[in-house]
Every structure is written in structure tokens, then in C-alpha cells.
Design a protein around this motif. Structure first.
Motif, short mmCIF file in Angstrom:
data_model
loop_
_atom_site.label_atom_id
_atom_site.label_comp_id
_atom_site.label_asym_id
_atom_site.label_seq_id
_atom_site.Cartn_x
_atom_site.Cartn_y
_atom_site.Cartn_z
N PHE A 190 110.15 -15.62 53.09
CA PHE A 190 109.63 -16.86 53.68
C PHE A 190 109.98 -17.99 52.72
N VAL A 191 110.91 -18.85 53.12
CA VAL A 191 111.38 -19.91 52.23
C VAL A 191 111.02 -21.27 52.82
N THR A 192 110.53 -22.16 51.97
CA THR A 192 110.08 -23.47 52.44
C THR A 192 110.46 -24.57 51.46
N LEU B 242 108.95 -18.00 48.82
CA LEU B 242 109.73 -18.92 47.99
C LEU B 242 109.31 -20.36 48.27
N HIS B 243 108.57 -20.95 47.33
CA HIS B 243 108.16 -22.34 47.49
C HIS B 243 109.26 -23.26 46.96
N ARG B 244 108.98 -24.54 46.91
CA ARG B 244 109.99 -25.55 46.60
C ARG B 244 110.66 -25.34 45.24
N ASP B 245 109.87 -25.03 44.20
CA ASP B 245 110.45 -24.87 42.88
C ASP B 245 111.41 -23.68 42.83
N SER C 108 118.58 -31.69 42.84
CA SER C 108 119.34 -30.81 43.72
C SER C 108 118.67 -30.68 45.08
N MET C 109 117.34 -30.83 45.11
CA MET C 109 116.60 -30.71 46.37
C MET C 109 116.69 -31.97 47.21
#
Length: 227
Positions: free
Chosen positions: A171-173, A194-197, A84-85
């Protein structure tokens, strides 16, 4: 003196061995004389031992199967998040900010605005949660192998509430994580990291309200938006 002690020890061992042999012989004689009463008890003990061993083996096998199933599910979920990413990774940073705004709207946020320009003082996306708290989002479109630095987090900490009045600062990355200093600062300053996972889970349908508590409290105060 030492030799005498050794002799005493040898004698004691021999005596114990002798008494043990006598006790074993007496037990054997008693068992032979009372075999009709003994054998049902022996059979019961052996049956219990067999059943106990079988039960333990089944329990261990069940636990191993459950553990392997959980590990497989975790791997599948991680693989699904990465799939999905893949589309998210193909976005430009401007498209990424617009996409995050769409996720916020999907989860019930209102009055969602995208800055779409540099110099926004960390407020890439601004809106209000369903309960009225003001949400300010910093979006960082980084390569997966990178980490969000303490300097990046410091900038957002300095503006999210003082400049933008955030109740919930997010903070989303797209990268896999935050440095130890950056994450520590986020937790101390009530920033939701919010990290990648976690972003992958959000992309796959997890509600924003369920993600907010996962990295820092990030609850904020309840405040209604101004008219």
C-alpha cells in the motif's frame, strides 16, 4: 531528654572536628617531612586529572559533532526526498499508478500491469518480484497532509490476497502517514505500508526489496508465477 541528645550530638561533632583537625595537621607535617617523595605523586595525579578532563571534553565534543552531523544529514535527506517528491505530487492519480509501475520495473519486477481504472478491487499495479512472488500494489495519490484511513486499509486487506492472490501486498501513498488503526491493521495482516518518506526514498533510488521490511514483515510466501 531531647536537650541532652542535642548536647551529645554537639559534643560528637566537636570531637569529630577536633580529630579531623589533628589528622589534617599530622598529614601536613608528614607531607612537609616527605615532600621529595610526595610532590612527584601530586604532579602525576594532577596531570592525570588534566588529561582525563581534556579527554572527556574532547569525547563530548566529538559526540556532539557526530550527533549534529547525523541530524544535518537526516535533514538533507528529508529535503532531497521532498524535492524528488515535488514531481510526483504534480502527477495525476493515473500517472501516479503508471509511475509506481515504472519503479517496480526498475527494481527487477516482471509482468508488471497497471489497471488504470476504478473498480480494480485495490489492484492498481500487479507484477512479480525477481524471486517470483506476486506483488499487488494499491496506490493512493493523497495530499501530503492527509493520512490513510483504516477504511482504506480494510478494503485493500479484503482483496489483496483473496481476490488477487498477492504474496506481497504493498500500500503506497503520497501522504505522510497512516492512521494508528490503519497501520495496526497493515501490520497484523502483513501489508507493506509505504508512506511519503519511504516513497521518497524509493523515488531517490532505494530498492523495493529493502523497503518491504520497513513497515510490517510483508515477506509473503515464495511462489512462482503461473505461465
Amino acid at each position: 531528654m531531647a536537650a541532652r541528645r542535642r548536647r551529645l550530638k554537639k559534643q560528637t561533632r566537636r570531637q569529630l572536628q577536633g580529630w579531623g583537625a589533628v589528622a589534617a595537621l599530622a598529614a601536613a607535617v608528614w607531607v612537609a617531612g616527605n615532600w621529595s617523595m610526595v610532590w612527584p605523586a601530586l604532579v602525576a595525579v594532577l596531570a592525570a586529572a588534566v588529561l582525563g578532563g581534556a579527554g572527556w571534553a574532547l569525547l563530548r565534543a566529538h559526540r556532539m559533532a557526530v550527533g549534529e552531523d547525523r541530524a544535518w544529514r537526516a535533514q538533507e535527506e528529508a529535503r532531497a526526498r521532498e524535492l524528488s517528491m515535488a514531481q510526483v505530487d504534480a502527477l495525476s492519480w493515473q500517472e501516479f499508478e503508471t509511475y509506481i509501475a515504472e519503479l517496480c520495473r526498475r527494481d527487477g519486477c516482471t509482468k508488471v500491469v497497471v489497471s488504470g481504472k476504478s473498480g480494480d478491487l485495490g489492484a492498481d499495479v500487479v507484477g512479480y518480484l525477481a524471486d517470483g512472488r506476486k506483488l499487488v500494489v494499491q496506490c493512493k495519490k493523497y495530499a501530503p497532509h492527509r493520512s490513510v484511513s483504516s477504511q482504506d486499509m480494510q478494503k485493500f486487506v479484503g482483496t489483496a490476497r483473496l481476490e488477487h492472490g498477492a504474496d506481497v501486498a504493498l500500500f503506497v501513498t503520497t501522504c505522510r502517514g497512516f492512521t494508528k488503526d490503519a497501520l495496526g491493521l497493515a501490520l497484523r495482516q502483513d501489508i507493506v505500508a509505504l508512506h511519503r518518506d519511504l516513497l521518497g526514498s524509493w523515488v531517490k533510488g532505494a530498492h523495493l526489496e529493502t523497503l518491504i521490511p520497513l513497515n510490517g514483515s510483508g515477506a509473503g510466501s515464495r511462489r512462482r508465477p503461473s505461465a
